[in-house]
Design a protein around this motif. Structure first.
Motif, PDB file in Angstrom:
ATOM      1  N   GLY A  38       0.805  -1.210   0.000  1.00 30.18           N
ATOM      2  CA  GLY A  38       0.000   0.000   0.000  1.00 30.18           C
ATOM      3  C   GLY A  38       0.835   1.255   0.000  1.00 30.18           C
ATOM      4  N   LEU A  39       0.203   2.314  -0.420  1.00 31.58           N
ATOM      5  CA  LEU A  39       0.813   3.634  -0.486  1.00 31.58           C
ATOM      6  C   LEU A  39       0.390   4.440   0.724  1.00 31.58           C
ATOM      7  N   VAL A  40       1.344   5.016   1.426  1.00 27.59           N
ATOM      8  CA  VAL A  40       1.046   5.905   2.544  1.00 27.59           C
ATOM      9  C   VAL A  40       0.667   7.264   1.947  1.00 27.59           C
ATOM     10  N   VAL A  41      -0.490   7.803   2.356  1.00 25.34           N
ATOM     11  CA  VAL A  41      -0.962   9.043   1.740  1.00 25.34           C
ATOM     12  C   VAL A  41      -0.889  10.261   2.658  1.00 25.34           C
ATOM     13  N   THR A  42      -0.624  10.068   3.947  1.00 26.50           N
ATOM     14  CA  THR A  42      -0.477  11.197   4.859  1.00 26.50           C
ATOM     15  C   THR A  42       0.657  10.911   5.836  1.00 26.50           C
ATOM     16  N   GLY A  43       1.104  11.942   6.501  1.00 26.56           N
ATOM     17  CA  GLY A  43       2.121  11.786   7.537  1.00 26.56           C
ATOM     18  C   GLY A  43       3.535  11.780   6.997  1.00 26.56           C
ATOM     19  N   PRO A  44       4.499  11.507   7.878  1.00 26.20           N
ATOM     20  CA  PRO A  44       5.915  11.593   7.501  1.00 26.20           C
ATOM     21  C   PRO A  44       6.345  10.596   6.427  1.00 26.20           C
ATOM     22  N   ALA A  45       5.645   9.479   6.302  1.00 24.38           N
ATOM     23  CA  ALA A  45       6.008   8.468   5.297  1.00 24.38           C
ATOM     24  C   ALA A  45       5.198   8.638   4.006  1.00 24.38           C
ATOM     25  N   ARG A  46       4.543   9.776   3.842  1.00 21.31           N
ATOM     26  CA  ARG A  46       3.703  10.036   2.664  1.00 21.31           C
ATOM     27  C   ARG A  46       4.470   9.781   1.368  1.00 21.31           C
ATOM     28  N   GLY A  47       3.831   9.054   0.458  1.00 20.33           N
ATOM     29  CA  GLY A  47       4.440   8.767  -0.833  1.00 20.33           C
ATOM     30  C   GLY A  47       5.244   7.482  -0.876  1.00 20.33           C
ATOM     31  N   ARG A  48       5.424   6.845   0.258  1.00 23.21           N
ATOM     32  CA  ARG A  48       6.213   5.609   0.318  1.00 23.21           C
ATOM     33  C   ARG A  48       5.311   4.389   0.287  1.00 23.21           C
ATOM     34  N   MET A  49       5.864   3.300  -0.208  1.00 20.87           N
ATOM     35  CA  MET A  49       5.151   2.025  -0.292  1.00 20.87           C
ATOM     36  C   MET A  49       5.525   1.136   0.899  1.00 20.87           C
ATOM     37  N   TRP A  50       4.513   0.461   1.422  1.00 22.55           N
ATOM     38  CA  TRP A  50       4.707  -0.453   2.544  1.00 22.55           C
ATOM     39  C   TRP A  50       4.065  -1.793   2.222  1.00 22.55           C
ATOM     40  N   ALA A  51       4.622  -2.854   2.781  1.00 21.80           N
ATOM     41  CA  ALA A  51       4.057  -4.194   2.651  1.00 21.80           C
ATOM     42  C   ALA A  51       3.242  -4.500   3.899  1.00 21.80           C
ATOM     43  N   ASN A  52       2.069  -5.081   3.695  1.00 25.56           N
ATOM     44  CA  ASN A  52       1.223  -5.514   4.798  1.00 25.56           C
ATOM     45  C   ASN A  52       1.406  -7.015   4.937  1.00 25.56           C
ATOM     46  N   GLY A  53       2.221  -7.414   5.891  1.00 24.39           N
ATOM     47  CA  GLY A  53       2.497  -8.827   6.110  1.00 24.39           C
ATOM     48  C   GLY A  53       1.792  -9.389   7.326  1.00 24.39           C
ATOM     49  N   ILE A  54       0.693  -8.783   7.730  1.00 25.25           N
ATOM     50  CA  ILE A  54      -0.018  -9.221   8.927  1.00 25.25           C
ATOM     51  C   ILE A  54      -0.485 -10.671   8.810  1.00 25.25           C
ATOM     52  N   MET A  55      -0.945 -11.053   7.620  1.00 23.25           N
ATOM     53  CA  MET A  55      -1.435 -12.423   7.438  1.00 23.25           C
ATOM     54  C   MET A  55      -0.330 -13.456   7.636  1.00 23.25           C
ATOM     55  N   SER A  56       0.923 -13.068   7.430  1.00 23.72           N
ATOM     56  CA  SER A  56       2.036 -14.000   7.608  1.00 23.72           C
ATOM     57  C   SER A  56       2.856 -13.658   8.852  1.00 23.72           C
ATOM     58  N   ASP A  57       2.249 -12.911   9.776  1.00 24.95           N
ATOM     59  CA  ASP A  57       2.878 -12.526  11.051  1.00 24.95           C
ATOM     60  C   ASP A  57       4.138 -11.681  10.877  1.00 24.95           C
ATOM     61  N   GLU A  58       4.260 -10.970   9.772  1.00 19.30           N
ATOM     62  CA  GLU A  58       5.422 -10.106   9.552  1.00 19.30           C
ATOM     63  C   GLU A  58       5.119  -8.642   9.864  1.00 19.30           C
ATOM     64  N   GLY A  59       3.859  -8.281  10.015  1.00 20.25           N
ATOM     65  CA  GLY A  59       3.481  -6.906  10.300  1.00 20.25           C
ATOM     66  C   GLY A  59       3.680  -6.000   9.090  1.00 20.25           C
ATOM     67  N   PHE A  60       3.603  -4.697   9.322  1.00 24.34           N
ATOM     68  CA  PHE A  60       3.825  -3.720   8.268  1.00 24.34           C
ATOM     69  C   PHE A  60       5.315  -3.439   8.146  1.00 24.34           C
ATOM     70  N   GLN A  61       5.807  -3.419   6.913  1.00 26.97           N
ATOM     71  CA  GLN A  61       7.231  -3.157   6.680  1.00 26.97           C
ATOM     72  C   GLN A  61       7.393  -2.225   5.494  1.00 26.97           C
ATOM     73  N   PRO A  62       8.291  -1.227   5.612  1.00 28.96           N
ATOM     74  CA  PRO A  62       8.518  -0.346   4.471  1.00 28.96           C
ATOM     75  C   PRO A  62       9.220  -1.102   3.344  1.00 28.96           C
TER      76      PRO A  62
END
Length: 64
Positions: A9-33
């Motif tokens: 996903g794309l972060v749309v607000t805040g300090p990380a705005r414009g950066r892509m992150w991986a959502n690994g919650i389903m595999s117990d990895e959490g959110f990672q840039p």
């Protein structure tokens, strides 16, 4: 760049705005840039170009 339970996903607000992150919650990895090949945070434009290149390679295997 996405799979069965892999979301990016794309972060749309805040300090990380414009950066892509991986959502690994389903595999117990959490959110990672996500990072580019040079270690810089991966922005949307580069992420999208990578996605297009991979999609093109699947449709036109001789393109790579």
């Amino acid at each position: 760049m996405t799979g069965c339970s892999h979301l990016e996903g794309l972060v749309v607000t805040g300090p990380a705005r414009g950066r892509m992150w991986a959502n690994g919650i389903m595999s117990d990895e959490g959110f990672q840039p996500l990072f580019d090949d040079d270690g810089a945070p991966l922005g949307f434009a580069r992420w999208y170009l990578r996605w297009l290149e991979e999609a093109e390679a699947q449709v036109l295997p001789s393109a790579r």
